[in-house]
Design a protein around this motif. Structure first.
Motif, mmCIF file in Angstrom:
data_model
loop_
_atom_site.group_PDB
_atom_site.id
_atom_site.type_symbol
_atom_site.label_atom_id
_atom_site.label_comp_id
_atom_site.label_asym_id
_atom_site.label_seq_id
_atom_site.Cartn_x
_atom_site.Cartn_y
_atom_site.Cartn_z
ATOM 1 N N PRO A 166 -66.593 -21.665 51.090
ATOM 2 C CA PRO A 166 -68.006 -21.563 51.467
ATOM 3 C C PRO A 166 -68.703 -22.914 51.469
ATOM 4 C CG PRO A 166 -67.701 -20.874 49.197
ATOM 5 C CD PRO A 166 -66.326 -21.080 49.752
ATOM 6 N N GLU A 167 -69.802 -22.962 52.193
ATOM 7 C CA GLU A 167 -70.624 -24.167 52.217
ATOM 8 C C GLU A 167 -71.332 -24.321 50.877
ATOM 9 O OE1 GLU A 167 -73.812 -26.372 55.222
ATOM 10 O OE2 GLU A 167 -73.029 -24.366 55.687
ATOM 11 N N ALA A 248 -70.521 -23.932 44.558
ATOM 12 C CA ALA A 248 -69.839 -22.938 45.390
ATOM 13 C C ALA A 248 -68.931 -22.113 44.488
ATOM 14 C CB ALA A 248 -69.025 -23.608 46.490
ATOM 15 N N ARG A 249 -68.851 -20.825 44.775
ATOM 16 C CA ARG A 249 -67.922 -19.923 44.091
ATOM 17 C C ARG A 249 -67.140 -19.175 45.156
ATOM 18 N NH1 ARG A 249 -72.792 -19.293 41.128
ATOM 19 N NH2 ARG A 249 -72.623 -19.994 38.947
ATOM 20 N N PHE A 250 -65.834 -18.998 44.907
ATOM 21 C CA PHE A 250 -65.034 -18.306 45.915
ATOM 22 C C PHE A 250 -63.786 -17.705 45.278
ATOM 23 C CE2 PHE A 250 -63.873 -22.803 45.909
ATOM 24 C CZ PHE A 250 -62.497 -22.788 45.850
ATOM 25 N N GLU A 251 -63.186 -16.774 46.001
ATOM 26 C CA GLU A 251 -61.925 -16.147 45.612
ATOM 27 C C GLU A 251 -60.926 -16.308 46.744
ATOM 28 O OE1 GLU A 251 -62.444 -12.087 44.536
ATOM 29 O OE2 GLU A 251 -63.755 -12.526 42.816
ATOM 30 N N VAL A 252 -59.666 -16.508 46.382
ATOM 31 C CA VAL A 252 -58.602 -16.617 47.363
ATOM 32 C C VAL A 252 -57.307 -16.184 46.697
ATOM 33 C CG1 VAL A 252 -58.177 -19.053 46.795
ATOM 34 C CG2 VAL A 252 -57.485 -18.164 49.040
ATOM 35 N N GLU A 253 -56.381 -15.683 47.484
ATOM 36 C CA GLU A 253 -55.046 -15.344 47.001
ATOM 37 C C GLU A 253 -54.044 -15.952 47.960
ATOM 38 O OE1 GLU A 253 -52.156 -11.423 46.706
ATOM 39 O OE2 GLU A 253 -54.284 -11.192 46.225
ATOM 40 N N PHE A 254 -53.031 -16.617 47.401
ATOM 41 C CA PHE A 254 -51.992 -17.232 48.220
ATOM 42 C C PHE A 254 -50.769 -16.325 48.263
ATOM 43 C CE2 PHE A 254 -54.446 -20.956 46.852
ATOM 44 C CZ PHE A 254 -54.729 -21.503 48.093
#
Length: 257
Positions: A166-167, A248-254
């Motif tokens: 995110p920005e 910024a806060r975010f979630e991701v999974e690889f």
């Protein structure tokens, strides 16, 4: 003494094949190993031609003695997906992924090649947004440990893509805490600090480096400029939650493919 154009092409063909196949390999044959930074840059450019992929951005850092830190990020390797599919495991187990916590400057205007250097204000005016990002790290060498810097530079300095987050909710900063959590594990926090003093310093350098090489930057491209927390080894197959000190806060999974 530089290697010949034929050997530059040979090196690039091999490195491009490893990217396409997802299979890293040993050091390049001695005859086509880049001997200096200019050799390595020429191999990098030849890899781009061999791949035939659009350059979606760049990684950069301020140069130092014997080091030129610059490399293309190919458009197919840039992801915004919450489930990010990583091309292949290289120097880590199939259950983990190496990433670097970075900021990405996304351009809204071209900075084309020209004779006159770009002022910092001109580069700032071309930036459309600053995003949280993760550099996805991997090498086309089976064992990159201890390789001469030109050989690493020729391969793009372990860049295997960028996850664009995110920005930022506030202006970019030279230092901030970086926190991350994998699944239900305890969160971890480090005092993040940009390695070049400020994240825009390499961006300013890159704009003029590419200008001098007859290339330039294009609207829509992103530029990452260095990790705030070094290299992190994170688990694959788990939700990762990152917090850049509220910027910024975010979630991701690889996942592997």
């Amino acid at each position: 003494m530089s290697i010949s154009p034929e050997h530059i092409t040979q090196a690039a063909t091999e490195l491009a094949a490893r990217r396409n196949s997802g299979k890293p390999g040993p050091r390049l044959p001695e005859s086509c190993r880049p001997l200096d930074l200019e050799d390595a840059w020429q191999v990098q450019q030849a890899v781009t031609l061999a791949l035939g992929q659009a350059v979606g951005g760049w990684k950069a850092a301020l140069p130092g003695p014997g080091k030129l830190v610059v490399g293309p990020v190919y458009q197919p390797s840039i992801s915004r997906a919450a489930l990010c599919s990583v091309p292949f495991p290289v120097d880590s187990s199939p259950d983990s992924q190496k990433v670097e916590t970075e900021l990405a400057f996304v351009l809204a205007a071209d900075l084309p090649a020209r004779e006159r250097p770009y002022a910092e204000a001109e580069v700032d005016a071309a930036v459309g947004g600053v995003h949280a990002a993760l550099e996805i790290c991997a090498s086309r060498y089976s064992d990159p440990t201890g390789l001469p810097f030109p050989e690493m530079l020729a391969d793009g300095l372990v860049n295997n893509g960028v996850w664009l987050g995110p920005e930022l909710d506030a202006p970019d900063r030279a230092a901030f805490d970086v926190s991350w959590q994998a699944g239900d594990e305890a969160p971890q926090t480090v005092q993040g600090k940009h390695p070049n003093g400020h994240p825009r310093a390499p961006l300013y350098w890159l704009a003029n480096f590419l200008r001098g090489r007859g290339l330039g930057l294009k609207a829509g491209q992103l530029v990452i400029t260095g990790s705030y927390a070094g290299v992190l080894t994170v688990p694959a197959g788990k939700t990762l939650r990152f917090d850049y000190a509220g910027l910024a806060r975010f979630e991701v999974e690889f996942s592997r493919r």
